[in-house]
Design a protein around this motif. Sequence first.
Motif, PDB file in Angstrom:
ATOM      1  N   UNK A  27      15.424  -8.532   9.317  1.00 10.65           N
ATOM      2  CA  UNK A  27      15.529  -9.802   8.583  1.00 10.65           C
ATOM      3  C   UNK A  27      14.371 -10.717   8.965  1.00 10.65           C
ATOM      4  N   UNK A  28      14.045 -10.791  10.264  1.00 18.20           N
ATOM      5  CA  UNK A  28      12.926 -11.635  10.704  1.00 18.20           C
ATOM      6  C   UNK A  28      11.599 -11.161  10.119  1.00 18.20           C
ATOM      7  N   UNK A  29      11.344  -9.867  10.165  1.00 16.72           N
ATOM      8  CA  UNK A  29      10.091  -9.333   9.624  1.00 16.72           C
ATOM      9  C   UNK A  29      10.002  -9.565   8.116  1.00 16.72           C
ATOM     10  N   UNK A  30      11.115  -9.403   7.429  1.00 18.35           N
ATOM     11  CA  UNK A  30      11.128  -9.628   5.985  1.00 18.35           C
ATOM     12  C   UNK A  30      10.841 -11.089   5.668  1.00 18.35           C
ATOM     13  N   UNK A  31      11.432 -11.995   6.429  1.00 12.56           N
ATOM     14  CA  UNK A  31      11.193 -13.427   6.213  1.00 12.56           C
ATOM     15  C   UNK A  31       9.730 -13.772   6.462  1.00 12.56           C
ATOM     16  N   UNK A  32       9.149 -13.194   7.498  1.00 14.04           N
ATOM     17  CA  UNK A  32       7.737 -13.451   7.799  1.00 14.04           C
ATOM     18  C   UNK A  32       6.845 -12.957   6.665  1.00 14.04           C
ATOM     19  N   UNK A  33       7.122 -11.776   6.153  1.00 15.17           N
ATOM     20  CA  UNK A  33       6.322 -11.227   5.055  1.00 15.17           C
ATOM     21  C   UNK A  33       6.457 -12.097   3.815  1.00 15.17           C
ATOM     22  N   UNK A  34       7.685 -12.490   3.475  1.00 21.98           N
ATOM     23  CA  UNK A  34       7.883 -13.320   2.284  1.00 21.98           C
ATOM     24  C   UNK A  34       7.218 -14.685   2.434  1.00 21.98           C
ATOM     25  N   UNK A  35       7.320 -15.287   3.617  1.00 23.33           N
ATOM     26  CA  UNK A  35       6.673 -16.583   3.842  1.00 23.33           C
ATOM     27  C   UNK A  35       5.160 -16.459   3.723  1.00 23.33           C
ATOM     28  N   UNK A  36       4.610 -15.374   4.247  1.00 22.96           N
ATOM     29  CA  UNK A  36       3.165 -15.154   4.158  1.00 22.96           C
ATOM     30  C   UNK A  36       2.729 -14.985   2.703  1.00 22.96           C
ATOM     31  N   UNK A  37       3.491 -14.229   1.943  1.00 21.17           N
ATOM     32  CA  UNK A  37       3.165 -14.020   0.525  1.00 21.17           C
ATOM     33  C   UNK A  37       3.224 -15.340  -0.234  1.00 21.17           C
ATOM     34  N   UNK A  38       4.264 -16.142   0.022  1.00 20.57           N
ATOM     35  CA  UNK A  38       4.384 -17.435  -0.652  1.00 20.57           C
ATOM     36  C   UNK A  38       3.217 -18.345  -0.268  1.00 20.57           C
ATOM     37  N   UNK A  39       2.876 -18.375   1.017  1.00 18.75           N
ATOM     38  CA  UNK A  39       1.763 -19.215   1.468  1.00 18.75           C
ATOM     39  C   UNK A  39       0.468 -18.850   0.759  1.00 18.75           C
ATOM     40  N   UNK A  40       0.143 -17.549   0.743  1.00 18.23           N
ATOM     41  CA  UNK A  40      -1.116 -17.138   0.122  1.00 18.23           C
ATOM     42  C   UNK A  40      -1.085 -17.310  -1.395  1.00 18.23           C
ATOM     43  N   UNK A  41       0.075 -17.171  -2.005  1.00 18.43           N
ATOM     44  CA  UNK A  41       0.182 -17.407  -3.440  1.00 18.43           C
ATOM     45  C   UNK A  41      -0.139 -18.864  -3.766  1.00 18.43           C
ATOM     46  N   UNK A  42       0.461 -19.767  -3.010  1.00 19.64           N
ATOM     47  CA  UNK A  42       0.194 -21.190  -3.233  1.00 19.64           C
ATOM     48  C   UNK A  42      -1.264 -21.523  -2.907  1.00 19.64           C
TER      49      UNK A  42
END
Length: 60
Positions: A27-42
């Motif tokens: 769950x932690x790794x998935x959250x980190x990946x999703x947060x990173x994707x959202x950050x770079x998308x923005x």
Amino acid sequence: MQRITNFLREVVRELKKVSWPNRKELVNYTAIVLATVVFFTVFFAVVDLGISELIRLLSE
């Protein structure tokens, strides 16, 4: 056919050696990946908007 069978046995043997993450880590790794994707998308959306506006201003 023997080579394929040996290969698959080796694959199974190696997969048993893998240290799989537990649920909390997953769950932690998935959250980190999703947060990173959202950050770079923005980030890239803002950069793209800025470059587009700059080109629009220069072409007027």
